[in-house]
Design a protein around this motif. Structure first.
Motif, short mmCIF file in Angstrom:
data_model
loop_
_atom_site.label_atom_id
_atom_site.label_comp_id
_atom_site.label_asym_id
_atom_site.label_seq_id
_atom_site.Cartn_x
_atom_site.Cartn_y
_atom_site.Cartn_z
N ILE A 182 -2.34 -4.87 -1.30
CA ILE A 182 -1.41 -3.75 -1.17
C ILE A 182 -0.40 -4.08 -0.07
O ILE A 182 -0.69 -4.81 0.88
CB ILE A 182 -2.14 -2.42 -0.87
CG1 ILE A 182 -3.17 -2.57 0.25
CG2 ILE A 182 -2.81 -1.92 -2.13
CD1 ILE A 182 -2.65 -2.24 1.61
N TRP A 183 0.81 -3.53 -0.22
CA TRP A 183 1.91 -3.86 0.68
C TRP A 183 1.96 -2.89 1.84
O TRP A 183 1.83 -1.68 1.67
CB TRP A 183 3.23 -3.83 -0.09
CG TRP A 183 3.27 -4.83 -1.19
CD1 TRP A 183 2.86 -4.66 -2.48
CD2 TRP A 183 3.69 -6.20 -1.09
NE1 TRP A 183 3.02 -5.82 -3.20
CE2 TRP A 183 3.52 -6.79 -2.37
CE3 TRP A 183 4.19 -6.98 -0.05
CZ2 TRP A 183 3.85 -8.11 -2.63
CZ3 TRP A 183 4.52 -8.30 -0.31
CH2 TRP A 183 4.34 -8.86 -1.58
N ASN A 184 2.20 -3.44 3.05
CA ASN A 184 2.23 -2.58 4.23
C ASN A 184 3.53 -2.68 5.03
O ASN A 184 3.90 -1.75 5.70
CB ASN A 184 1.05 -2.92 5.15
CG ASN A 184 0.93 -1.98 6.32
OD1 ASN A 184 1.30 -2.31 7.44
ND2 ASN A 184 0.42 -0.77 6.05
N ARG A 185 4.23 -3.78 4.97
CA ARG A 185 5.46 -3.95 5.73
C ARG A 185 6.45 -4.71 4.88
O ARG A 185 6.09 -5.63 4.16
CB ARG A 185 5.18 -4.72 7.02
CG ARG A 185 6.36 -4.84 7.96
CD ARG A 185 6.02 -5.68 9.18
NE ARG A 185 6.05 -7.09 8.88
CZ ARG A 185 6.45 -8.04 9.74
NH1 ARG A 185 6.84 -7.72 10.95
NH2 ARG A 185 6.44 -9.31 9.40
N SER A 186 7.72 -4.32 4.92
CA SER A 186 8.70 -5.02 4.09
C SER A 186 10.00 -5.28 4.85
O SER A 186 10.31 -4.61 5.85
CB SER A 186 9.00 -4.22 2.81
OG SER A 186 9.67 -3.01 3.12
N ASN A 187 10.71 -6.27 4.37
CA ASN A 187 12.05 -6.60 4.85
C ASN A 187 12.98 -6.59 3.65
O ASN A 187 12.59 -7.00 2.55
CB ASN A 187 12.08 -7.96 5.53
CG ASN A 187 11.19 -8.00 6.76
OD1 ASN A 187 11.40 -7.26 7.71
ND2 ASN A 187 10.19 -8.86 6.74
N VAL A 188 14.20 -6.15 3.85
CA VAL A 188 15.15 -6.03 2.75
C VAL A 188 16.19 -7.14 2.86
O VAL A 188 16.71 -7.40 3.95
CB VAL A 188 15.86 -4.66 2.79
CG1 VAL A 188 16.73 -4.47 1.56
CG2 VAL A 188 14.83 -3.54 2.88
N LYS A 189 16.47 -7.79 1.74
CA LYS A 189 17.37 -8.95 1.77
C LYS A 189 18.72 -8.72 1.09
O LYS A 189 19.67 -9.45 1.36
CB LYS A 189 16.67 -10.16 1.14
CG LYS A 189 15.46 -10.64 1.93
CD LYS A 189 15.11 -12.07 1.59
CE LYS A 189 14.14 -12.65 2.60
NZ LYS A 189 13.98 -14.11 2.45
N SER A 190 18.83 -7.75 0.21
CA SER A 190 20.05 -7.57 -0.59
C SER A 190 21.13 -6.80 0.18
O SER A 190 21.68 -5.82 -0.29
CB SER A 190 19.71 -6.84 -1.89
OG SER A 190 18.74 -7.55 -2.63
N ALA A 359 11.12 -9.12 1.11
CA ALA A 359 10.01 -9.93 1.61
C ALA A 359 9.08 -8.94 2.29
O ALA A 359 9.41 -7.77 2.44
CB ALA A 359 10.50 -10.99 2.58
N GLY A 360 7.90 -9.40 2.71
CA GLY A 360 6.99 -8.46 3.35
C GLY A 360 5.59 -8.99 3.47
O GLY A 360 5.34 -10.18 3.25
N ASP A 361 4.67 -8.10 3.81
CA ASP A 361 3.28 -8.47 4.06
C ASP A 361 2.37 -7.74 3.09
O ASP A 361 2.43 -6.51 2.97
CB ASP A 361 2.89 -8.11 5.49
CG ASP A 361 3.70 -8.89 6.51
OD1 ASP A 361 3.21 -9.93 6.97
OD2 ASP A 361 4.82 -8.46 6.85
#
Length: 468
Positions: A182-190, A359-361
């Motif tokens: 499951i995803w907990n942290r994200s970064n946005v690239k667009s 991207a993310g964790d």
């Protein structure tokens, strides 16, 4: 005679009394069934099942918050070190205090190299944080990752995540498809960053479509400036920023299914779809009037230095496409929402909606105990990342993360962009095998942009990483 009659009446009286007591007992039993049961059960159920008389089971997280797992320990291994480790530990502090569960986190700069050794050696942590889902996917195929399908409530997951996050967490296990994490942290690239004050003073307007973006790029060139500042130099990792551009454009020019096939190697780099994406990128990158320093400067400009021309007065360049982490390379005196801002890299083909590259964790579970289930469930909530969001620099992938938590309007808009995206896809080069994603892809794009290889030659060179 009189005594005999008396004995008969006494016998009759005893029989009547006995019959009455039987009726009373039966009547009392029926009455008891119509009354609520006495509250003489244990207050909590350690196994997470429904209490007798209850209609719904309590989840591990609910039981944890009642103190059921107080005194237990959950081990966790991941890549967070230094300042990031402090931010992570701050984000779980309140949960630990409320539940009494001790989350023992161990961070390592060598996480990618170490996690396989620990899993193979039977020393896997209870939970591991993977910044590269491709690495988790390879471990999932061994059967050593716990399938979360029947551990976490699927309805709650669908309610709290964009479906794309769940799709990206679903991987091939040893015996079929599993929910591997499951995803907990994200970064946005667009994102396209720009100097807000000067941009508005110049009378420019945010482009909503790719055609508008290209028209504005041409207008800025006519006004005497190159619109874009681009750099891909990054030591041994030179070229990675070019791969991000290709990934973003692939999401805008073909289906998400084709993107997935490309990432998995089913759709070759030599395909028309990939070539078309690079050609779209080339409309900007290979036009000397559009890029600060000209095309040849792209290969020699460090990616962290690339945004600098936007912050001169007046700006020497106006646009820089990069993920939200890039703000750490901006001048310390520059203020978000005032001196700089971002807009969404516009869609190209409307039929593919509004895709976002991220991207993310992703957190995976290796040991199944009630307290570990509780921690995993906690990590699916926005509350688990609230303090980190408030400190800035990350975007929560969960829908229940309040936009009010973000410290800037820029971050709030970013979080909203992720929540509303028609499609989310992870950085493609990070999902590909290292010899491709961090090998021939980086080098092939660098050779193409520098002019030492034609596009067809570069694409064949990149594809050789798969073929070999």
């Amino acid at each position: 005679m009189k005594n005999a009659v008396g004995r008969k009446w006494l016998l009759l009286l005893v029989l009547l009394l006995s019959f009455t007591m039987v009726l009373s007992a039966c009547g009392g039993g029926n009455a008891a069934k119509n009354e609520p049961p006495a509250n003489n059960q244990t207050e909590n159920n350690n196994q997470g099942t429904a209490d007798e008389g209850s209609t719904t089971a309590q989840s591990p997280l609910e039981l944890a918050l009642k103190g059921e797992y107080k005194g237990t320990k959950v081990t966790m291994f991941g890549p967070f070190v230094d300042a990031d480790q402090v931010k992570f530990e701050n984000s779980i502090k309140e949960f630990e205090e409320k539940t009494g569960i001790d989350i023992q986190y161990e961070g390592s700069k060598e996480f990618e190299a170490t996690i396989n050794i620990r899993v193979d050696g039977g020393n896997a942590p209870d939970i591991a944080d993977f910044p590269q889902p491709g690495l988790l996917a390879s471990i999932a195929q061994t059967g050593k990752v716990i399938d979360l399908t029947n551990i976490l409530d699927p309805d709650k997951l669908k309610e709290n995540y964009n479906q794309s996050w769940l799709d990206m967490g679903t991987m091939d296990g040893k015996d079929g498809s599993i929910l591997a994490g499951i995803w907990n942290r994200s970064n946005v690239k667009s994102l396209v960053w720009y100097p807000k004050k000067q941009f508005e003073a110049a009378g420019y307007e945010i482009p909503e479509t790719w055609d508008e973006l290209m028209a504005l790029t041409e207008q800025i060139a006519k006004d005497g400036d190159p619109a874009w500042s681009i750099g891909i130099e990054s030591g041994a990792a030179t070229g990675w920023t070019a791969t991000d551009w290709v990934e973003d454009i692939m999401l805008r020019t073909t289906t998400p299914e084709n993107y997935d096939k490309w990432v998995s190697g089913e759709l070759p780099f030599t395909s028309p779809e990939v070539k078309h994406a690079v050609e779209k990128m080339s409309d900007i990158w290979l036009n000397k009037d559009y890029v600060y320093g000209g095309t040849k400067s792209i290969v020699t400009t460090a990616f962290g230095d690339a945004p600098a021309p936007m912050f001169t007065d007046p700006p020497k360049a106006w646009f820089h496409r990069q993920g939200n982490f890039i703000t750490s390379f901006f001048p310390e005196t520059a203020k978000v929402d005032e001196d700089y801002d971002w807009f969404y890299l516009p869609s190209i083909d409307p039929q593919y909606g509004k895709p976002v590259l991220v991207a993310g964790d992703i957190y995976a579970m290796f040991n199944d105990r009630p307290e570990v289930r509780a921690v995993m469930e906690f990590f699916t909530t926005g509350e688990s990342i609230k303090t980190w969001v408030q400190s800035g620099g990350v975007i929560a992938p969960m829908n229940d993360a309040s936009l009010d938590w973000y410290s800037s309007e820029s971050d709030r808009r970013m979080a909203k962009l992720v929540q509303d995206a028609s499609t989310l896809r992870f950085d493609g080069s990070d999902l590909m095998p290292g010899k491709v994603g961090a090998g021939t892809f980086w080098k092939g794009m660098t050779d193409y942009v520098s002019g030492t290889a034609t596009l067809d030659e570069a694409l064949k060179q990149i594809q050789s990483g798969w073929d070999n």
